[in-house]
Design a protein around this motif. Structure first.
Motif, PDB file in Angstrom:
ATOM      1  N   ASP A 130       0.786  -1.168  -0.452  1.00  4.73           N
ATOM      2  CA  ASP A 130      -0.126   0.099   0.103  1.00  4.73           C
ATOM      3  C   ASP A 130       1.186   1.340   0.041  1.00  4.73           C
ATOM      4  OD1 ASP A 130       0.876  -0.396   2.614  1.00  4.73           O
ATOM      5  OD2 ASP A 130      -0.894  -0.821   3.430  1.00  4.73           O
ATOM      6  N   ARG A 131       0.071   2.140   0.183  1.00  2.00           N
ATOM      7  CA  ARG A 131       1.236   3.506  -0.234  1.00  2.00           C
ATOM      8  C   ARG A 131       1.888   3.727   1.316  1.00  2.00           C
ATOM      9  NH1 ARG A 131      -1.323  10.058   0.279  1.00  2.00           N
ATOM     10  NH2 ARG A 131       1.481  10.085   0.841  1.00  2.00           N
ATOM     11  N   GLU A 135       5.993   4.129   1.969  1.00  2.00           N
ATOM     12  CA  GLU A 135       6.787   5.324   2.888  1.00  2.00           C
ATOM     13  C   GLU A 135       7.679   4.816   3.523  1.00  2.00           C
ATOM     14  OE1 GLU A 135       3.531   7.163   4.305  1.00  2.00           O
ATOM     15  OE2 GLU A 135       3.493   8.717   2.834  1.00  2.00           O
ATOM     16  N   THR A 167       5.355   9.427  -3.132  1.00  4.89           N
ATOM     17  CA  THR A 167       4.845   8.196  -2.618  1.00  4.89           C
ATOM     18  C   THR A 167       3.020   8.427  -3.202  1.00  4.89           C
ATOM     19  OG1 THR A 167       4.256   8.674  -0.606  1.00  4.89           O
ATOM     20  CG2 THR A 167       6.080   7.288  -1.231  1.00  4.89           C
ATOM     21  N   ALA A 168       2.088   9.326  -3.210  1.00  6.18           N
ATOM     22  CA  ALA A 168       0.343   9.115  -2.954  1.00  6.18           C
ATOM     23  C   ALA A 168       0.893   9.138  -4.907  1.00  6.18           C
ATOM     24  CB  ALA A 168       0.284  10.193  -2.339  1.00  6.18           C
ATOM     25  N   TRP A 171       1.965   5.404  -5.791  1.00  9.33           N
ATOM     26  CA  TRP A 171       0.262   4.251  -4.963  1.00  9.33           C
ATOM     27  C   TRP A 171      -0.392   4.802  -6.524  1.00  9.33           C
ATOM     28  CZ3 TRP A 171      -0.368   0.482  -3.667  1.00  9.33           C
ATOM     29  CH2 TRP A 171      -1.653  -0.105  -3.366  1.00  9.33           C
ATOM     30  N   GLU A 172      -0.998   6.155  -6.735  1.00  6.20           N
ATOM     31  CA  GLU A 172      -2.090   6.156  -7.609  1.00  6.20           C
ATOM     32  C   GLU A 172      -2.096   5.796  -8.949  1.00  6.20           C
ATOM     33  OE1 GLU A 172      -4.382   9.962  -9.997  1.00  6.20           O
ATOM     34  OE2 GLU A 172      -2.846  10.153  -8.120  1.00  6.20           O
TER      35      GLU A 172
END
Length: 426
Positions: A130-131, A135, A167-168, A171-172
């Protein structure tokens, strides 16, 4: 049929031609939609089936072996490596096993294996959950780091995560790519992703051939890439010092031993870090991007011919690395996204001294996609010369002569744009 027969899994028709030229009978395992009249004229028998479906392939190949008696199974394709490994195990043919092909195909499994048996040539890696996992990896191992598909090809989905602020977005993109359709999604579906430490430094590929457990490095290839890791060109031999070359050869030999490659071709990507060579990934097949042609132009060694013939005993093992006879280079053609309206400059490019081939893969009316993977390149130039610098210069000159004129889509506006391989992208 010929007395000695080989089972070839997928691949180019040149595989079949080279096996036949060596006096072998050929049994071809191929998908029905890729079997042509040219294949039919050459092969002794054909098994036309989706060769990625083991539930069908296993029983079929076992029956064919009883009837046709082929003594080896080979492939020069990435997707064919695992079926070939399964067949080796099923029939006891002595080639590379399924376990080894899985380690090479599954990049996370390879990292975990090397962490246990040869950590000095690898880097830290973990699966993306996951995100938060992105991180956590960055906090523990530092930025930048790499994100890429566990089972990917063509540089699709490879990202450099430069900071925690990225990171956002990363992840997207991972979420968007998972399960998405692409040119080879049936063979290489995008599902799992991994993170691994970024290795700065020059990137090389190492072409080797293993003879009954003895590894012979046949060439070091220097790789040039765009900013998004898609290859923009290659040159053989690589422009590295003797000390670095020796370290890379030792690194790849360690890798092949650690993974358990016992025979056949391999293509290993390595980066030269300040702390020594580090493996990026490896494959038990010849290199793509026409690297096999560069190796043959430079050294005279036909790694594709050896890949399909050697295990049958029709070619001698190499005693040592073949000498470099001259240099060979390739440069890929790119173009601005849009509809192709014209292809210009081919005659001038082909007339460039040293140029062996100029191939353009698009015609007027066809679409050029944004450069996100190797499949989005639109052509290729190959040239030879007395040294690497001259071979690269010949490629650059020929590539600059080629113009791919495109018109953007209605939503982009603008006039037609002429671009060629010398343009930057990514």
């Amino acid at each position: 049929m010929s007395e000695e027969r080989v089972l070839i899994v997928g691949g180019r028709i040149e595989n079949v031609r080279k096996a036949k030229e060596a006096g072998l009978g050929v049994v071809l395992l191929q998908r029905p939609d890729e079997f042509t009249d040219a294949h039919a004229a050459l092969v002794d028998a054909a098994l036309l089936v989706d060769w990625t479906d083991w539930s069908v392939v296993g029983p079929l190949v076992a029956a064919a072996h009883r009837t046709l008696g082929f003594g080896s199974v080979v492939t020069t394709t990435e997707a064919g490596a695992e079926p070939a490994g399964r067949i080796n195990d099923l029939l006891g043919l002595g080639g590379v096993s399924y376990e080894v092909t899985r380690l090479l195909r599954d990049k996370l499994s390879m990292r975990r294996h090397l962490a246990a048996v040869a950590p000095s040539i690898s880097v830290a890696a973990a699966e993306v959950d996951d995100r938060a996992s992105l991180e956590q990896f960055g906090a523990h191992h530092g930025y930048p780091f790499i994100v890429k598909p566990v089972d990917g090809v063509g540089s699709l989905g490879v990202r450099l995560v430069e900071s925690a602020g990225c990171t956002a977005e990363v992840w997207e993109e991972i979420t968007r790519l998972r399960g998405s359709d692409h040119r080879f999604s049936r063979l290489f579906p995008l599902g799992r992703f991994l993170m691994e430490e970024y290795v700065p430094g020059p990137e090389l590929s190492v072409e080797a051939f293993t003879f009954a457990g003895r590894h012979v490095v046949v060439a070091l290839t220097e790789k040039l890439t765009y900013g998004n890791f898609v290859e923009r060109g290659h040159v053989v031999p690589a422009r590295v010092s003797p000390a670095d070359e020796a370290a890379v050869v030792a690194c790849v030999t360690t890798l092949l031993d650690a993974i358990g490659v016992v025979s056949g071709p391999s293509h290993t990507e390595v980066r030269l870090s300040d702390g020594g060579p580090r493996v990026i990934e490896s494959h038990n097949r010849p290199g793509g991007d026409r690297i096999r042609d560069l190796v043959e132009e430079s050294t005279g060694f036909d790694i594709e011919r050896y890949a399909v013939v050697w295990q049958s005993g029709a070619l001698p093992a190499l005693a040592e690395r073949p000498p470099v006879l001259r240099s060979a280079a390739t440069r890929f053609l790119v173009a601005d996204p849009g509809t192709v309206t014209a292809v210009e400059g081919l005659a001038e490019a082909r007339a460039t001294a040293g140029v062996v081939t100029v191939d353009v893969a698009v015609e007027p009316g066809e679409e050029v996609r944004p450069l996100r993977s190797s499949w989005d390149r639109v052509g290729q130039v190959v040239a030879v010369a007395g040294d690497p610098d001259a071979a690269v210069a010949a490629c650059e000159k020929a590539a600059a002569a080629v113009g791919i004129v495109t018109v953007p889509g209605d939503d982009e506006g603008g006039e037609g744009r002429r671009s060629g391989a010398a343009d930057q992208a990514g």
